[in-house]
Design an enzyme around this catalytic site. Structure first.
Site, PDB file in Angstrom:
ATOM      1  N   LYS A 134      29.624 -46.611  24.911  1.00  0.00           N
ATOM      2  CA  LYS A 134      29.802 -45.341  25.708  1.00  0.00           C
ATOM      3  C   LYS A 134      29.664 -44.167  24.300  1.00  0.00           C
ATOM      4  O   LYS A 134      29.913 -44.668  23.205  1.00  0.00           O
ATOM      5  CB  LYS A 134      31.087 -45.214  26.276  1.00  0.00           C
ATOM      6  CG  LYS A 134      32.253 -45.236  25.384  1.00  0.00           C
ATOM      7  CD  LYS A 134      32.745 -43.907  24.871  1.00  0.00           C
ATOM      8  CE  LYS A 134      33.608 -43.609  23.932  1.00  0.00           C
ATOM      9  NZ  LYS A 134      34.279 -42.594  23.406  1.00  0.00           N
ATOM     10  N   HIS A 226      35.816 -42.440  29.569  1.00  0.00           N
ATOM     11  CA  HIS A 226      36.942 -43.199  29.997  1.00  0.00           C
ATOM     12  C   HIS A 226      37.648 -42.947  31.344  1.00  0.00           C
ATOM     13  O   HIS A 226      37.930 -43.673  32.204  1.00  0.00           O
ATOM     14  CB  HIS A 226      37.838 -43.393  28.812  1.00  0.00           C
ATOM     15  CG  HIS A 226      37.305 -43.905  27.557  1.00  0.00           C
ATOM     16  ND1 HIS A 226      36.480 -44.807  27.565  1.00  0.00           N
ATOM     17  CD2 HIS A 226      37.411 -43.418  26.314  1.00  0.00           C
ATOM     18  CE1 HIS A 226      36.191 -45.081  26.303  1.00  0.00           C
ATOM     19  NE2 HIS A 226      36.572 -44.111  25.419  1.00  0.00           N
TER      20      HIS A 226
END
Ligand code: NDP
Length: 459
Positions: A134, A226
């Site tokens: 990510k 997240h």
């Protein structure tokens, strides 16, 4: 899943921070777990490291969690100097790998995109799996383009979009808590819940990561990547199973219904201050930061989920760096009862459920009869300490990758939804429609709604 097991794990970006600080210790935790199978580890980067230097990075990272399996991996690991954007270098790297191979992109997102483009021009070995860190892409358009590119290269089962929050045992606890207890799941809906806060506040500052962070900021680094996944697990419909299709489908469905209230968003960055015995310089003065970029170190957004279950419930997601108190939790505030029997006094507020990631605890604040006068109500906390998982979050991620189980990786549609949700906020911030506020390092962050987040949960 035996046929899907990875034989060789290649870390691209072997000299980086993620590799030494999280990936290799995660691999050590997986290797020590007893569920690991033999694996060959290859480090690749563009620097002039030698095999010995790489082995010393691996040895240091494995040091706190030694096991016979990690000894074997350490003995056989090798380093290959590679420019990952160069198709010829990638061909040579892949040709040197044994058996089924996974490429782990521990690279800045823009380099990952270039490396994928280079790979897409090559014949790929059978079973090749790609693990992409990510943030996936650098904005909605680039995430879409990357997904379309990857679809032409490999089947979805061979794509792991990594978000280590999905490997955190406390985050995964949401699944057991919600779907294995009749006492919570029926109450998780708008008639019963006043609001939900998902907070990830850190006491750490920039920690020399300006190269990456100054172009990302708290909204992309934490909320887009997240906290939206945590939101999805906390609000999705019960999946039939935890198999990849069911879990990802349930997460994607609830995220598709999620929208941001741009006007209610807040952004701020820290000025100089003290946290415990540490002096933190102002973010704008940290080495490598360009103050003109106006990168936020604290982001707060309010989201609505437009479906039957959640209509009308505000979800507040916040994350900040350089704060006085580290707080990492999901706070569910229940509505007040419709009628309190006359004769009961005191106004201790509604019941709350708090799932904390650090320390890993579960608190249920109930309103009960008080100690002295039994007709005066008080709040009483029921607390459970949650046991840590056997593996670290990255250990879970690497275990899933090694064993060919993509349940805990992010689906392509989920990655795009996360970008879609934050895009209007990013655009409003870039257009300066929302002011960039300031907070001293070591404080609670910006005032009003943010200070409410830092308070002792009195809703
Ligand atoms: P770093 O910048 O520390 O490391 C990236 C590594 O990639 C460096 O060793 C760099 O080499 C190398 N690299 C860059 N370009 C090339 C190239 N063309 N060929 C070969 N190697 C190259 O980044 P991080 O480790 O911090 O982050 C990597 C990824 O992990 C990012 O996507 C980040 O978002 C994600 N992540 C990071 C976390 C962290 O705590 N660090 C936490 C969670 C996710 P050089 O030094 O020569 O540039």
């Amino acid at each position: 899943m035996t046929a899907d097991r990875i034989d060789t794990l290649v870390i691209l970006g072997a000299g980086g921070d993620l590799t030494s600080r999280l990936l290799l210790p995660g691999l050590a935790s997986y290797l020590a777990s007893g569920r690991a199978h033999p694996i060959e580890l290859v480090g690749a980067d563009r620097s002039t490291e030698t095999d010995d230097q790489w082995r010393s990075i691996v040895a240091t990272a494995f040091g706190s969690n030694p096991s016979p399996a990690s000894e074997r991996v350490l003995k056989n690991t090798r380093y290959v100097r590679t420019d990952v954007t160069d198709p010829t270098a990638l061909t040579a790297l892949l040709a040197s790998c044994r058996g089924r191979t996974a490429l782990y992109f521990a690279l800045p997102p823009a380099i990952t995109e270039l490396a994928c483009r280079a790979l897409s021009t090559l014949p790929l070995p059978p079973g090749l799996t790609l693990a992409l860190e990510k943030p996936f892409g650098t904005d909605l358009d680039s995430a879409r383009a990357l997904n379309r590119l990857l679809e032409t290269m490999l089947p979805e089962q061979q794509l792991f979009r990594v978000d280590h929050f999905l490997g955190k045992s406390t985050v995964l606890n949401l699944l057991g808590l919600r779907f294995a207890n009749r006492i919570f799941e029926p109450l998780f809906s708008s008639p019963n819940i006043e609001r939900v806060d998902i907070v990830f506040d850190e006491t750490l500052g920039l920690e020399n990561r300006a190269g990456y962070y100054d172009r990302a900021g708290a909204l992309i680094d934490m909320i887009q990547s997240h906290l939206l996944l945590v939101l999805a697990l906390a609000t999705m419909e019960p999946p039939a199973s935890l198999a990849e299709g069911d879990l990802r489908g349930a997460m994607a469905q609830v995220l598709r219904a999620t929208h941001a209230d741009t006007a209610a968003s807040r952004r701020a960055r820290y000025t100089a201050g003290r946290i415990g015995d540490r002096e933190l310089p102002a973010y704008a003065e940290e080495p490598g930061v360009d103050p003109a970029r106006n990168t936020e170190t604290l982001a707060e957004v309010t989201l609505a989920i437009d479906n039957w279950r959640w209509a009308g419930v505000p979800f507040r997601l916040r994350s900040g760096k350089g704060l006085g108190v580290a707080r990492q939790d999901i706070l569910v505030v229940f509505k007040e009862v419709p009628h309190l029997p006359t004769g009961l006094t005191g106004a201790p507020g509604p019941s709350c459920l708090r799932i904390s990631m650090k320390p890993a605890t579960l608190d249920l604040d109930l309103v009960l009869n008080g100690e002295g006068d039994p007709f005066t109500l008080e709040r009483t906390a029921l607390r459970a300490r949650l046991r840590d998982g056997q593996l670290s979050a990255y250990g879970e991620v690497l275990g899933g990758l090694r064993e060919g189980d993509p349940s805990l990786s992010v689906g392509g549609d989920v990655a795009e939804e996360c970008w879609r949700i934050v895009t209007p906020i990013l655009e409003a911030w870039r257009a300066n429609e929302v002011p960039l506020e300031a907070y001293p390092a070591g404080s609670e962050g910006v005032a009003a709604s943010a200070s409410r987040a830092g308070s002792e949960d009195q809703p």
